[in-house]
Design a protein around this motif. Structure first.
Motif, PDB file in Angstrom:
ATOM      1  N   GLU C  13       0.838  -1.199   0.000  1.00 16.12           N
ATOM      2  CA  GLU C  13       0.000   0.000   0.000  1.00 16.12           C
ATOM      3  C   GLU C  13       0.878   1.256   0.000  1.00 16.12           C
ATOM      4  N   LEU C  14       1.902   1.223   0.832  1.00 17.07           N
ATOM      5  CA  LEU C  14       2.775   2.385   0.920  1.00 17.07           C
ATOM      6  C   LEU C  14       3.550   2.544  -0.394  1.00 17.07           C
ATOM      7  N   GLN C  16       2.545   1.719  -3.262  1.00 15.04           N
ATOM      8  CA  GLN C  16       1.611   2.283  -4.237  1.00 15.04           C
ATOM      9  C   GLN C  16       1.438   3.792  -3.996  1.00 15.04           C
ATOM     10  N   LEU C  17       1.345   4.151  -2.726  1.00 12.84           N
ATOM     11  CA  LEU C  17       1.188   5.573  -2.390  1.00 12.84           C
ATOM     12  C   LEU C  17       2.375   6.371  -2.913  1.00 12.84           C
ATOM     13  N   TYR C  18       3.592   5.845  -2.687  1.00 13.92           N
ATOM     14  CA  TYR C  18       4.785   6.573  -3.132  1.00 13.92           C
ATOM     15  C   TYR C  18       4.813   6.675  -4.651  1.00 13.92           C
ATOM     16  N   ASP C  20       2.173   6.812  -6.512  1.00 13.83           N
ATOM     17  CA  ASP C  20       1.154   7.820  -6.862  1.00 13.83           C
ATOM     18  C   ASP C  20       1.676   9.230  -6.605  1.00 13.83           C
ATOM     19  N   PHE C  21       2.389   9.400  -5.503  1.00 13.03           N
ATOM     20  CA  PHE C  21       3.034  10.702  -5.236  1.00 13.03           C
ATOM     21  C   PHE C  21       3.873  11.114  -6.441  1.00 13.03           C
ATOM     22  N   GLU C  24       2.145  12.241  -9.478  1.00  7.51           N
ATOM     23  CA  GLU C  24       1.464  13.534  -9.328  1.00  7.51           C
ATOM     24  C   GLU C  24       2.428  14.663  -8.974  1.00  7.51           C
ATOM     25  N   HIS C  25       3.717  14.424  -9.114  1.00  7.50           N
ATOM     26  CA  HIS C  25       4.721  15.443  -8.816  1.00  7.50           C
ATOM     27  C   HIS C  25       4.644  15.916  -7.359  1.00  7.50           C
ATOM     28  N   LEU C  26       4.681  14.914  -6.504  1.00  5.86           N
ATOM     29  CA  LEU C  26       4.647  15.185  -5.061  1.00  5.86           C
ATOM     30  C   LEU C  26       5.779  14.411  -4.388  1.00  5.86           C
ATOM     31  N   THR C  27       6.270  14.960  -3.293  1.00  5.21           N
ATOM     32  CA  THR C  27       7.351  14.296  -2.559  1.00  5.21           C
ATOM     33  C   THR C  27       7.064  14.391  -1.070  1.00  5.21           C
ATOM     34  N   PRO C  28       7.061  13.272  -0.359  1.00  3.52           N
ATOM     35  CA  PRO C  28       6.806  13.357   1.091  1.00  3.52           C
ATOM     36  C   PRO C  28       7.997  13.973   1.818  1.00  3.52           C
ATOM     37  N   LEU C  29       7.695  14.758   2.834  1.00  6.79           N
ATOM     38  CA  LEU C  29       8.769  15.355   3.638  1.00  6.79           C
ATOM     39  C   LEU C  29       9.481  14.305   4.483  1.00  6.79           C
TER      40      LEU C  29
END
Lengths: 368, 368, 368, 368
Positions: C13-14, C16-18, C20-21, C24-29
């Protein structure tokens, strides 16, 4: 002055020299030093209290006897410091007056380099029109008419109204910087909105309009409303109650009116503040370089100026000349002791003459 | 680059010289000039739109899968500019993220030299605690946590909450100016007052406490409430309707959030503004040196970035890199088009690189 | 990073989340925090020394092999920090190069938003023409070409000449603030006066022309001559000998080059200083936020950067990245150890990231 | 004043009201407006010329008759403006005097909040000791003793010496900001170096010591030497000859003495300048808000103050009150017409009362 440097010449040669000085428009320093350059400020202005109970009836009588209009311009009666005879000055730098406008009267528009404000101790119903922007006046409001802005006043009610005017007239007179221009005989906008356009643009906390990004010498806010001043002071006392540092000293809340474009004083020559003492509170004894005028807005208490203590009540005005120590004490009971203050602190500070001395219990110190 | 200065050496001697440069950690200017010193800004960062409809669900999924706590510190998901691969940067200087806090979660306290703010597009129920002062968060509020202030967040409700974080992380990283310190595992004050102590002291229009006469590098106001922002913008449009100059251009109201101690920007590196377009209004095409991030707060409209036009709606975020022209158009109808903006303008202006170009109908001009 | 927040996701799940990030041009802090926001500055740039004995011959070889003219613009060879591979940057913010001009060569005129200076370690015979004002270059002189001033160079002798160029190219590139414009192919004034018009107007101690009362962003002085720098440093050491406070610390004299209209730094982004150590003197170990480039002008000694000590001599250049501790020691003997320095301190200070740490014998303290 | 607002009451009721005002220390505005707030500055101070040929012999006579020492402090004879009878003031804000010190005399040390300078029109051999730093005095030098610095003077020769003192004594007296403290009976350092330590640290063009990075309210330079002033003025005229803009107007060179830490005025209340007119040159007619004192330093010419023209020569002093138009004309011939000036411009400008009006041939305009 030591005996070595007598004011009066003691020889014919010296007498002749002093005569020659006088004829040539010269003055020796050595006979004047003590008076010219004292060890600490020795103001001629005296601490003095004017009573609202006296002021207001006199203003009302002038309302009956003296017209208001072009030429005299304003029905304003100035505090004339007893130590400055022959002048109309509250202090060497500050002018303070009660202005009185009868029912439906109009004080015509003009502008001048002198900076001005109004503070309303009681009443309502007059609008000051500043550069075409009508500004309602009500109890507790502090209004600005910075230098070179056209302004007039008109009373829209069947009641007279009086308020306090504060200006730098003495300073401007002294420095020969006065310009004055007559404007409209009547105010240029007779609308009577509850708040001015200047407030609608500028009186939002921490916000400034993108259409007003140039900093201005004086505040662009036309009126500082009582509701905000009152709330700010209440919060300081409440925060103190909750254990947080928010007051000047125990039981003594205070705000300064500011120019939101700079965070500094509202006018280049005049500082304005509002102080609130909790019932029973006392301020530490302090003295400052520069002069102030205070008006009691509400409550009652005593003010000690130098060594004299005065009972004061709503509307009373008093003057604190430079370096005169002052202490206030709020009467015990339920109500706060509220005081409006204005001073020449911007003049003193911008030219770097400021000093403050605050008595602490065992340790008075010069906090220059 | 002209053929006179080839990137690739064309002789054995030159080839040897370039090898020797490399070994000695040297780089010739003449092969790099075009890229290093372009005729006008050529940002690698691209204009880009992130959709709230995409962002929020991803944040919610991370809320299920990733804990919040010491070490990771924040459940924040950053906009990573497609032109800046391998980074987590919205622009070269600015970091923007959606932060998500589940019911009753706590983000632990820390402090850092990076300057930060929060902007709330929807929801409520979280308190940010800044140096021990709890600051409620609600839709439309703009909150500050200036550099080196301890801060944590806690959600006091049974609902999750998300908001936008803006920081100068990229700039601080780039300039090697980062300091970071861990604080309390939980927030140091769990009270949930409706307004913060900082607002009680400082958020009164045109007033400052006498206990806070020192100017501060960043604003002392912890939260700029929506009620004030909304009123300020409404008044600008109303004044425009009445015929007075109050807006940036026809139908375009805007405020800047300021530090009340100076009238300047809220943070040393970040400017924040709120813009409101009347339904149907269009902004002039303009470009500015420096980069911005915008979030649609309410209403709908189109934004044209360089030559591409995007439909945007509530919560959508977009980036305008340096010198990229932008135009906004509010959708016709009844509601205004409201946008929050933050930018690196203080960096650009304090170092005197600012230029603006605004298209007028027939007369584009460089308003440097 | 604590094990709680793994860089690599450990569940589908994680994972997949990463994914998806990323899409979508997103990066977790939480996976990047340590690198993005270190506990104290961790510059990628490394302390490094470049030897004049290496630099100058390489520059001379490029003089034989590479023309100077329109397109390449300058025969300048930049220090490329080994920690910043793929760049031509001495530090993240600063560009430093040796520029070489052969007999009777001309570097054509151009202007750019980048701020520039020259410092002459040896030689003479070139004039820099700044906005039409010819400025002679000689050993020890420090010359300015502030942003957006046209400038070119021409060698009037039969000898080559080399000097150091310092610019804010990296900072301007990073912030996307570059503007560049070509000018005359040759210099616009071929006169060869010993001093520039800017000096004749502005380089009189404590005086400013009434025709130049507007303050300027950068210094109006085109050249700071060695004779003045040398005298100022000598006087500081002489005053120290006489028992008066005049030096930074025992045996360590230093001046800062200033903008006479403000007393501040010569350029908005670059500070320049000159330091002189008495033979045998040692500086206290200190570190500062922000990066510097130094050049040994005269004498010899050692510089300790972090934990490595280097012998350095005339013409050698070295870089001190942010927060790297440095100590200098002048060789014993008769001659002083003279060093020129430039840094990005104005960037750091105007944005309020400055911190300094100076070791005292037993008591290192953070003098923020 | 219009007949509507008579100075003298014309009814018993009004008469009684005015009496009551007086008793209560009140003054109506309407009887005083014209005098208090004139349409433009109406200084009481008059333009006036004092002749060196008169001043110096009177000073010499006082040298024979009056001792110098503790109590009288200084053998200084002040210009007493004929329009300000009973004072020792050159203008409302400025004090100007000739000070005379006989062979081997000492003027004891003291300090005061008043700001002071000396300007030397002729002679040499006296040292002013400012906070322990001996400052030599010679023709053309401009020396500072800013507020609250201890200072004394001693004559090391067998000849008397005289010079001009300028202070803000009237302003300080008026604003009640005077503090004064006696110091050593003799000067604290009897050394007689050719230049002061302050100059050795600070009088290097465009350089400041790293040991003096704090800005100071007044200039840290103790003496501005004639050699620099003279060179700066010569260069302006030479640049004008070469076709470059460098002068105030055709044939009129001028410098302002500045505080190198800020680029601003040397003292918070006093501006000082030096003007040089080419032989035969004429200045445009101008008037300024604020008052000035001028001294002819060299050459000859005429000065027109308001409508009166005076021939003036070396050493002559004259006063230009606020808003009085002035024009200078240098005598034809070979030598320049050199004038030193000081004024209260910092007071006027910091409080934003400054206006200037300069006549152009056909187009006088208010350049506010």
């Amino acid at each position: 002055m030591s005996g070595q440097f007598p004011d009066e010449p003691d020889s014919p040669e010296l007498s002749q020299l002093y005569d020659d000085f006088k004829r040539e428009h010269l003055t020796p320093l050595w006979t004047q030093l003590d008076e010219l350059m004292p060890l600490q400020p020795k103001p001629k202005a005296l601490p003095h209290v004017w009573r609202w109970d006296t002021l207001f009836p006199l203003a009302a009588r002038s309302g009956d006897l003296v017209p208001v209009g072009r030429g005299g311009e304003r029905r304003a009666i100035a505090l004339a410091n007893p130590g400055l005879p022959g002048t109309a000055y509250a202090t060497p730098t500050l002018w303070a007056a009660i202005q009185y406008l009868g029912p439906h009267e109009v004080a015509p528009e003009h502008r001048h380099s002198q900076n001005a404000f109004r503070f309303v101790c009681e009443g309502e119903g007059v609008w000051t029109v500043v550069n075409g922007d009508p500004v309602a006046m009500s109890r507790g409001d502090f209004l600005l008419t910075p230098g070179w802005n056209f302004h007039g006043h008109h009373n829209e009610t069947d009641q007279p109204m009086a308020w306090i005017d504060g200006l730098d007239i003495p300073f401007v007179h002294y420095t020969d910087t006065s310009f004055f221009e007559f404007g409209s005989e009547r105010v240029t906008d007779e609308a009577t909105p509850p708040i001015s356009r200047s407030e609608r643009l500028w009186a939002h906390p921490g916000l400034r309009p993108l259409s007003g990004l140039q900093n201005t010498v004086s505040s662009p806010i036309g009126a500082y409303r009582w509701v905000h001043t009152d709330a700010a002071l209440d919060e300081q006392l409440a925060l103190e109650d909750e254990g947080y540092p928010a007051t000047v000293e125990l039981g003594h809340a205070a705000i300064r009116y500011t120019n939101p474009t700079t965070g500094g004083d509202v006018l280049p020559t005049i500082r304005a503040e509002f102080h609130r003492l909790r019932a029973g509170a006392t301020t530490r004894r302090r003295r400052e370089v520069g002069s102030s005028v205070w008006q009691v807005f509400d409550g009652a208490g005593t003010v000690t100026l130098a060594d004299e203590t005065h009972e004061v009540a709503k509307g009373d005005l008093f003057v604190v000349p430079s370096w005169v120590p002052w202490t206030f004490r709020a009467a015990p009971g339920d109500s706060t002791f509220d005081l409006f203050r204005f001073s020449d602190a911007p003049v003193v500070e911008r030219l770097h003459f400021d000093r403050v001395q605050i008595d602490t219990e065992n340790d008075p110190k010069d906090a220059r």
